[in-house]
Design an enzyme around this catalytic site. Structure first.
Site, PDB file in Angstrom:
ATOM      1  N   HIS A  93      43.311  23.434  32.706  1.00 19.98           N
ATOM      2  CA  HIS A  93      44.268  24.472  33.141  1.00 19.98           C
ATOM      3  C   HIS A  93      45.532  23.831  33.671  1.00 19.98           C
ATOM      4  CE1 HIS A  93      41.474  23.490  36.415  1.00 19.98           C
ATOM      5  NE2 HIS A  93      42.490  23.645  37.246  1.00 19.98           N
ATOM      6  N   HIS A 122      48.350  24.505  36.488  1.00 19.19           N
ATOM      7  CA  HIS A 122      48.771  25.297  37.640  1.00 19.19           C
ATOM      8  C   HIS A 122      50.259  25.602  37.469  1.00 19.19           C
ATOM      9  CE1 HIS A 122      45.339  24.609  40.461  1.00 19.19           C
ATOM     10  NE2 HIS A 122      45.162  23.532  39.712  1.00 19.19           N
TER      11      HIS A 122
HETATM   12  P1  AMP Z   1      41.705  22.538  40.134  1.00 19.84           P
HETATM   13  O1  AMP Z   1      41.093  22.266  41.493  1.00 19.84           O
HETATM   14  O2  AMP Z   1      42.982  21.800  39.863  1.00 19.84           O
HETATM   15  O3  AMP Z   1      40.662  22.362  39.053  1.00 19.84           O
HETATM   16  O4  AMP Z   1      42.131  24.070  40.162  1.00 19.84           O
HETATM   17  C1  AMP Z   1      41.210  25.099  40.074  1.00 19.84           C
HETATM   18  C2  AMP Z   1      41.920  26.326  40.566  1.00 19.84           C
HETATM   19  O5  AMP Z   1      41.183  27.437  40.106  1.00 19.84           O
HETATM   20  C3  AMP Z   1      42.011  26.428  42.104  1.00 19.84           C
HETATM   21  O6  AMP Z   1      43.374  26.546  42.498  1.00 19.84           O
HETATM   22  C4  AMP Z   1      41.192  27.679  42.410  1.00 19.84           C
HETATM   23  O7  AMP Z   1      41.738  28.436  43.467  1.00 19.84           O
HETATM   24  C5  AMP Z   1      41.241  28.437  41.093  1.00 19.84           C
HETATM   25  N1  AMP Z   1      40.107  29.323  40.838  1.00 19.84           N
HETATM   26  C6  AMP Z   1      38.788  29.022  40.949  1.00 19.84           C
HETATM   27  N2  AMP Z   1      38.026  30.081  40.614  1.00 19.84           N
HETATM   28  C7  AMP Z   1      38.893  31.073  40.287  1.00 19.84           C
HETATM   29  C8  AMP Z   1      38.728  32.415  39.857  1.00 19.84           C
HETATM   30  N3  AMP Z   1      37.514  32.972  39.700  1.00 19.84           N
HETATM   31  N4  AMP Z   1      39.830  33.171  39.612  1.00 19.84           N
HETATM   32  C9  AMP Z   1      41.063  32.619  39.775  1.00 19.84           C
HETATM   33  N5  AMP Z   1      41.279  31.367  40.172  1.00 19.84           N
HETATM   34  C10 AMP Z   1      40.219  30.597  40.429  1.00 19.84           C
END
Ligand code: AMP
Ligand code: ZN
Length: 141
Positions: free
Chosen positions: A102, A104
């Site tokens: 993903h 950000h």
């Molecule tokens: P990373 O730590 O870079 O892998 O980012 C993962 C991101 O996904 C974090 O900013 C979380 O807040 C976000 N996240 C995790 N679960 C969900 C969800 N169910 N819906 C939306 N965002 C999520």
């Protein structure tokens, strides 16, 4: 690459887990981050499950990059931040907490002192606020 039944983002793609959707096309999805660093923080993902930049296909990363740029422009207009970072983590040392590739889309504030490995999930976003922001961002798409 096949979807992963244990992956939270694959569950979002399939509709098993809800999200505040901003944009979707055949290959990608963008939605609000559940625990935003700043107003307008959202994510763009491929619909297929690729864990990291090391495994994602050239076609899929190109598609997510296009969605990221499109949504970033809408976020810029919707929340008028001081700046905006596009950030992508691979592996625990880089702070990756969800093993589905993903980007950000991360609005920034001057002096926010944000580090790449910010404490994930520290402050869950307030549902009403996230919904309002999602509507506002969608209006610029
Ligand atoms: P990373 O730590 O870079 O892998 O980012 C993962 C991101 O996904 C974090 O900013 C979380 O807040 C976000 N996240 C995790 N679960 C969900 C969800 N169910 N819906 C939306 N965002 C999520
Ligand atoms: Zn996945």
């Amino acid at each position: 690459m096949a979807n992963n039944p244990n992956c939270i983002f694959c569950k979002i793609v399939s509709g098993e887990v809800p999200c505040l959707k901003l944009f979707e096309d055949a290959q990608t999805l963008a939605f609000m981050d559940i625990s935003p660093v700043h107003d307008g923080h959202c994510l763009a993902i491929p619909k297929q499950h690729y864990p990291t930049v090391f495994t994602i296909s050239p076609r899929a990363i190109a598609a997510v990059a296009q969605t990221t740029a499109k949504v970033a422009k809408a976020v810029e207009q919707a929340v008028k931040p001081d700046g905006l970072s596009i950030m992508q983590a691979n592996g625990p040392g880089a702070g990756q907490s969800v093993g589905h590739f993903h980007f950000h889309i991360l609005p920034r504030r001057i002096d926010d002192q944000l580090l790449f490995n910010w404490e994930r999930y520290q402050t869950p976003g307030e549902r009403v606020r996230l919904t309002e922001l999602a509507e506002r961002i969608r209006s610029f798409l």
